[in-house]
Motif scaffolding. Structure first.
Motif, PDB file in Angstrom:
ATOM      1  N   SER A   1      -3.264  -3.030  13.296  1.00  0.00           N
ATOM      2  CA  SER A   1      -2.853  -1.765  12.145  1.00  0.00           C
ATOM      3  C   SER A   1      -3.282  -0.412  12.200  1.00  0.00           C
ATOM      4  O   SER A   1      -4.986  -0.612  12.682  1.00  0.00           O
ATOM      5  CB  SER A   1      -3.283  -2.282  10.762  1.00  0.00           C
ATOM      6  OG  SER A   1      -3.028  -1.659   9.681  1.00  0.00           O
TER       7      SER A   1
ATOM      8  N   TYR B   1      -4.458   0.667   9.936  1.00  0.00           N
ATOM      9  CA  TYR B   1      -5.322   1.575   8.380  1.00  0.00           C
ATOM     10  C   TYR B   1      -6.563   1.214   8.367  1.00  0.00           C
ATOM     11  O   TYR B   1      -7.063   2.077   7.541  1.00  0.00           O
ATOM     12  CB  TYR B   1      -4.814  -0.429   8.394  1.00  0.00           C
ATOM     13  CG  TYR B   1      -5.265  -0.339   6.036  1.00  0.00           C
ATOM     14  CD1 TYR B   1      -6.636  -1.309   5.620  1.00  0.00           C
ATOM     15  CD2 TYR B   1      -4.396   0.303   5.292  1.00  0.00           C
ATOM     16  CE1 TYR B   1      -7.394  -1.004   4.610  1.00  0.00           C
ATOM     17  CE2 TYR B   1      -5.331   0.485   3.974  1.00  0.00           C
ATOM     18  CZ  TYR B   1      -6.486  -0.570   3.600  1.00  0.00           C
ATOM     19  OH  TYR B   1      -6.627  -0.622   2.437  1.00  0.00           O
TER      20      TYR B   1
ATOM     21  N   HIS C   1       5.983   3.699   3.529  1.00  0.00           N
ATOM     22  CA  HIS C   1       4.092   3.901   5.093  1.00  0.00           C
ATOM     23  C   HIS C   1       4.588   3.231   6.470  1.00  0.00           C
ATOM     24  O   HIS C   1       5.034   1.892   5.866  1.00  0.00           O
ATOM     25  CB  HIS C   1       2.575   4.345   4.486  1.00  0.00           C
ATOM     26  CG  HIS C   1       1.698   4.890   5.711  1.00  0.00           C
ATOM     27  ND1 HIS C   1       1.392   4.095   6.645  1.00  0.00           N
ATOM     28  CD2 HIS C   1       1.465   5.802   5.234  1.00  0.00           C
ATOM     29  CE1 HIS C   1       0.733   4.842   7.289  1.00  0.00           C
ATOM     30  NE2 HIS C   1       0.767   6.539   6.536  1.00  0.00           N
TER      31      HIS C   1
ATOM     32  N   THR D   1       2.095   1.177   7.880  1.00  0.00           N
ATOM     33  CA  THR D   1       1.140   0.762   8.430  1.00  0.00           C
ATOM     34  C   THR D   1       0.828   0.149   7.007  1.00  0.00           C
ATOM     35  O   THR D   1      -0.092  -1.031   7.392  1.00  0.00           O
ATOM     36  CB  THR D   1       0.500   1.044   9.664  1.00  0.00           C
ATOM     37  OG1 THR D   1      -0.348   2.682   9.002  1.00  0.00           O
ATOM     38  CG2 THR D   1       1.150   1.737  10.346  1.00  0.00           C
ATOM     39  N   TYR D   2       0.381   0.702   6.479  1.00  0.00           N
ATOM     40  CA  TYR D   2      -0.254   0.131   5.282  1.00  0.00           C
ATOM     41  C   TYR D   2      -0.040  -0.839   3.880  1.00  0.00           C
ATOM     42  O   TYR D   2       0.920  -0.682   3.957  1.00  0.00           O
ATOM     43  CB  TYR D   2      -1.026   1.397   4.540  1.00  0.00           C
ATOM     44  CG  TYR D   2      -1.817   2.980   4.966  1.00  0.00           C
ATOM     45  CD1 TYR D   2      -3.164   2.095   4.647  1.00  0.00           C
ATOM     46  CD2 TYR D   2      -1.403   3.884   5.509  1.00  0.00           C
ATOM     47  CE1 TYR D   2      -4.408   3.127   4.830  1.00  0.00           C
ATOM     48  CE2 TYR D   2      -2.364   4.699   5.733  1.00  0.00           C
ATOM     49  CZ  TYR D   2      -3.476   4.733   5.509  1.00  0.00           C
ATOM     50  OH  TYR D   2      -4.879   5.397   6.059  1.00  0.00           O
TER      51      TYR D   2
ATOM     52  N   THR E   1      -1.173  -0.104  -1.461  1.00  0.00           N
ATOM     53  CA  THR E   1      -2.098  -0.010  -1.116  1.00  0.00           C
ATOM     54  C   THR E   1      -1.908   1.956  -1.829  1.00  0.00           C
ATOM     55  O   THR E   1      -0.773   2.295  -1.975  1.00  0.00           O
ATOM     56  CB  THR E   1      -2.159   0.414   0.356  1.00  0.00           C
ATOM     57  OG1 THR E   1      -2.327  -0.844   1.137  1.00  0.00           O
ATOM     58  CG2 THR E   1      -3.406   1.902   0.605  1.00  0.00           C
TER      59      THR E   1
ATOM     60  N   LEU F   1      -2.471   5.382  -2.248  1.00  0.00           N
ATOM     61  CA  LEU F   1      -2.869   6.977  -0.913  1.00  0.00           C
ATOM     62  C   LEU F   1      -3.281   8.269  -1.986  1.00  0.00           C
ATOM     63  O   LEU F   1      -2.176   8.727  -3.150  1.00  0.00           O
ATOM     64  CB  LEU F   1      -1.968   7.353   0.192  1.00  0.00           C
ATOM     65  CG  LEU F   1      -1.394   5.743   1.142  1.00  0.00           C
ATOM     66  CD1 LEU F   1      -0.092   5.849   1.689  1.00  0.00           C
ATOM     67  CD2 LEU F   1      -2.503   5.280   1.545  1.00  0.00           C
TER      68      LEU F   1
ATOM     69  N   VAL G   1       1.806   2.642  -1.913  1.00  0.00           N
ATOM     70  CA  VAL G   1       3.129   2.020  -1.106  1.00  0.00           C
ATOM     71  C   VAL G   1       4.018   0.818  -1.489  1.00  0.00           C
ATOM     72  O   VAL G   1       3.707   0.156  -1.676  1.00  0.00           O
ATOM     73  CB  VAL G   1       2.030   1.785   0.145  1.00  0.00           C
ATOM     74  CG1 VAL G   1       3.306   1.804   1.586  1.00  0.00           C
ATOM     75  CG2 VAL G   1       2.062   2.502   0.689  1.00  0.00           C
TER      76      VAL G   1
ATOM     77  N   PRO H   1      -5.928   6.684   2.425  1.00  0.00           N
ATOM     78  CA  PRO H   1      -6.561   5.593   1.725  1.00  0.00           C
ATOM     79  C   PRO H   1      -7.686   6.321  -0.047  1.00  0.00           C
ATOM     80  O   PRO H   1      -8.417   7.098   0.386  1.00  0.00           O
ATOM     81  CB  PRO H   1      -7.019   5.241   2.366  1.00  0.00           C
ATOM     82  CG  PRO H   1      -7.717   5.268   3.873  1.00  0.00           C
ATOM     83  CD  PRO H   1      -7.174   6.461   3.487  1.00  0.00           C
TER      84      PRO H   1
END
Length: 180
Positions: free
Chosen positions: A20, A22, A58, A60-61, A65, A67, A82, A118
């Motif tokens: 990821s 992340y 998003h 990948t997050y 999550t 942001l 997200v 993040p």
């Protein structure tokens, strides 16, 4: 030996492809936003999209999550959560809800350069300290209370333990006595 090394390298490359993104702390790229007409559509997380919510898509997050998205052109920022996957293609890194795009003042542009990071790295002012002192509780009973029961409850228990008196029979009325 050569065949073994190439097989091992292909496995390593395959596994690193699933890692990821992340871990990245800051991403810079283009952001677009959902139209107001998309209100009510289901997102990848299963939630329904609303144009006034501060959400985003998003790649990948993980879902949920938070942001921080900043528009470097005007310095405005917004915090989003997200709830969807995407955007795919066109060189974009994030899709914002209509409200989030409005907060960043990018509605007229349609697409804007943004900085995404993040929220974990954001310092929250006046955050309570982690070492809070908890009050000490005393669970001992006093001597007045016997068997863990309050005296008023003991009186009620005694009343309930007494055998119930029989209900007296009614005396027959004068009319009923004449009939006999």
């Amino acid at each position: 030996m050569n065949h073994l090394q190439s097989g091992l390298l292909s496995i390593i490359f395959a596994l690193t492809g699933f890692v990821s993104l992340y871990g990245q702390t800051i991403q810079r790229g283009k952001a677009s936003y959902y139209s107001k007409k998309a209100t009510g559509a289901r997102t990848s997380s299963g939630e329904r999209l609303h144009h006034d919510s501060l959400t985003c898509a998003h790649r990948t997050y993980p879902f949920g999550t938070k942001l921080k998205v900043t528009n470097p052109k005007n310095g405005k920022m917004v915090f989003v959560r997200v709830t969807d996957r995407g955007p795919y293609g066109r060189g974009r890194i994030i899709d914002l809800s209509w409200r989030a795009a409005k907060e960043l003042d990018m509605l007229t542009q349609g697409v804007a350069m943004v900085i995404v990071e993040p929220m974990d790295t954001t310092i929250v002012p006046f955050r309570p300290s982690d070492n809070m002192a908890l009050p000490e509780l005393d669970f001992q009973t006093s001597d007045d209370i016997m068997d863990g029961m309050h005296p008023a409850w003991q009186d009620i228990k005694k009343v309930n333990e007494k055998p119930a008196k029989s209900i007296p029979k009614k005396k027959p009325s004068a009319i009923q006595q004449k009939k006999k």
